[in-house]
Each structure stands twice: as structure tokens, then as C-alpha cells.
Design a protein around this motif. Structure first.
Motif, PDB file in Angstrom:
ATOM      1  N   THR A  63      -2.002   0.538  -4.917  1.00  0.00           N
ATOM      2  CA  THR A  63      -1.658  -0.488  -4.837  1.00  0.00           C
ATOM      3  C   THR A  63      -1.816  -0.853  -3.404  1.00  0.00           C
ATOM      4  O   THR A  63      -2.303  -2.205  -3.065  1.00  0.00           O
ATOM      5  N   LEU A  64      -1.462  -0.200  -2.489  1.00  0.00           N
ATOM      6  CA  LEU A  64      -1.644  -0.460  -0.965  1.00  0.00           C
ATOM      7  C   LEU A  64      -3.372  -0.407  -0.525  1.00  0.00           C
ATOM      8  O   LEU A  64      -3.795  -1.221   0.059  1.00  0.00           O
ATOM      9  N   MET A  65      -3.925   0.301  -1.049  1.00  0.00           N
ATOM     10  CA  MET A  65      -5.462   0.339  -0.982  1.00  0.00           C
ATOM     11  C   MET A  65      -5.898  -1.045  -1.531  1.00  0.00           C
ATOM     12  O   MET A  65      -6.877  -1.658  -0.833  1.00  0.00           O
ATOM     13  N   GLN A  66      -5.610  -1.541  -2.607  1.00  0.00           N
ATOM     14  CA  GLN A  66      -6.115  -2.871  -3.045  1.00  0.00           C
ATOM     15  C   GLN A  66      -5.830  -3.683  -2.149  1.00  0.00           C
ATOM     16  O   GLN A  66      -6.533  -4.717  -1.910  1.00  0.00           O
ATOM     17  N   ALA A  67      -4.365  -3.777  -1.862  1.00  0.00           N
ATOM     18  CA  ALA A  67      -3.884  -4.843  -0.985  1.00  0.00           C
ATOM     19  C   ALA A  67      -4.334  -4.927   0.262  1.00  0.00           C
ATOM     20  O   ALA A  67      -5.028  -6.210   0.975  1.00  0.00           O
ATOM     21  N   LEU A  68      -4.829  -3.612   0.999  1.00  0.00           N
ATOM     22  CA  LEU A  68      -5.875  -3.736   2.184  1.00  0.00           C
ATOM     23  C   LEU A  68      -6.974  -4.264   2.028  1.00  0.00           C
ATOM     24  O   LEU A  68      -7.837  -5.001   2.937  1.00  0.00           O
ATOM     25  N   PHE A  69      -7.837  -3.798   0.775  1.00  0.00           N
ATOM     26  CA  PHE A  69      -8.980  -4.435   0.566  1.00  0.00           C
ATOM     27  C   PHE A  69      -9.027  -5.993   0.547  1.00  0.00           C
ATOM     28  O   PHE A  69      -9.995  -6.338   0.866  1.00  0.00           O
ATOM     29  N   MET A  70      -7.921  -6.421   0.044  1.00  0.00           N
ATOM     30  CA  MET A  70      -7.890  -8.108  -0.108  1.00  0.00           C
ATOM     31  C   MET A  70      -7.557  -8.712   1.180  1.00  0.00           C
ATOM     32  O   MET A  70      -7.202  -9.973   1.137  1.00  0.00           O
ATOM     33  N   GLN A  71      -7.339  -7.712   2.218  1.00  0.00           N
ATOM     34  CA  GLN A  71      -6.898  -8.116   3.651  1.00  0.00           C
ATOM     35  C   GLN A  71      -5.506  -8.886   3.483  1.00  0.00           C
ATOM     36  O   GLN A  71      -5.295  -9.818   4.157  1.00  0.00           O
ATOM     37  N   LYS A  72      -4.560  -8.320   2.708  1.00  0.00           N
ATOM     38  CA  LYS A  72      -3.193  -8.828   2.843  1.00  0.00           C
ATOM     39  C   LYS A  72      -2.408  -8.198   4.041  1.00  0.00           C
ATOM     40  O   LYS A  72      -2.871  -7.361   4.318  1.00  0.00           O
TER      41      LYS A  72
END
Length: 81
Positions: free
Chosen positions: A20-29
Motif C-alpha cells: 500500500t505504501l508503494m502504491q501511495a508513493l507511486f501516486m505521489q501522495k
């Protein structure tokens, strides 16, 4: 759900591979996470706020982002562009 968030927090006290952190970082959150498991492997310079597994440190990070909109905007740069 991630698309509706401006700030993502991973406050776990035990973590393996933080997808979930990887996805949030990818989405530049803007992300705040505890320094456990593979989380520290994702940390590069200042791509997210990394704290120990301490409630006060996590509160400090969240307060920092909420009280200083310019810092939050840096994390949300892709969203604002």
C-alpha cells in the motif's frame, strides 16, 4: 481509496513488504510511515516521512503536513500540475 487521499499513513508495528505504501508513493501522495520491515528500503532522501514506531513521532509528522501546506504541496506536486 488512495486517489481520494492527500496524506497516506502506514502506522503498523509489524510490516513485511508494504504494497500500500508503494502504491501511495507511486501516486505521489504525501506519506508517513513507520521504520519497520521493508519500509526503510523504499525511503530515498525525502520521498516520504519516516519515523520510529512511536505515536508522538507519527503525530508530529501529520501535524507538520497539516500545518505547513507548502510541505504537503511538495508531496502532491503531480496532483497539482
Amino acid at each position: 481509496m488512495l486517489s481520494a487521499m492527500d496524506i497516506f499513513m502506514l502506522t503498523t508495528s509489524s510490516q513485511g513488504a508494504p504494497r500500500t505504501l508503494m502504491q501511495a508513493l507511486f501516486m505521489q501522495k504525501a506519506c508517513i510511515a513507520t521504520n519497520l520491515g521493508s519500509v526503510r528500503d523504499l525511503f530515498f532522501k525525502d520521498n516520504f516521512l519516516l519515523y520510529g514506531c512511536d505515536e508522538n513521532q507519527l503525530k508530529y509528522g501529520l501535524k507538520l503536513l497539516l500545518e505547513h501546506p507548502q510541505i504537503l504541496k511538495e508531496f502532491l506536486r503531480a496532483k497539482l500540475a
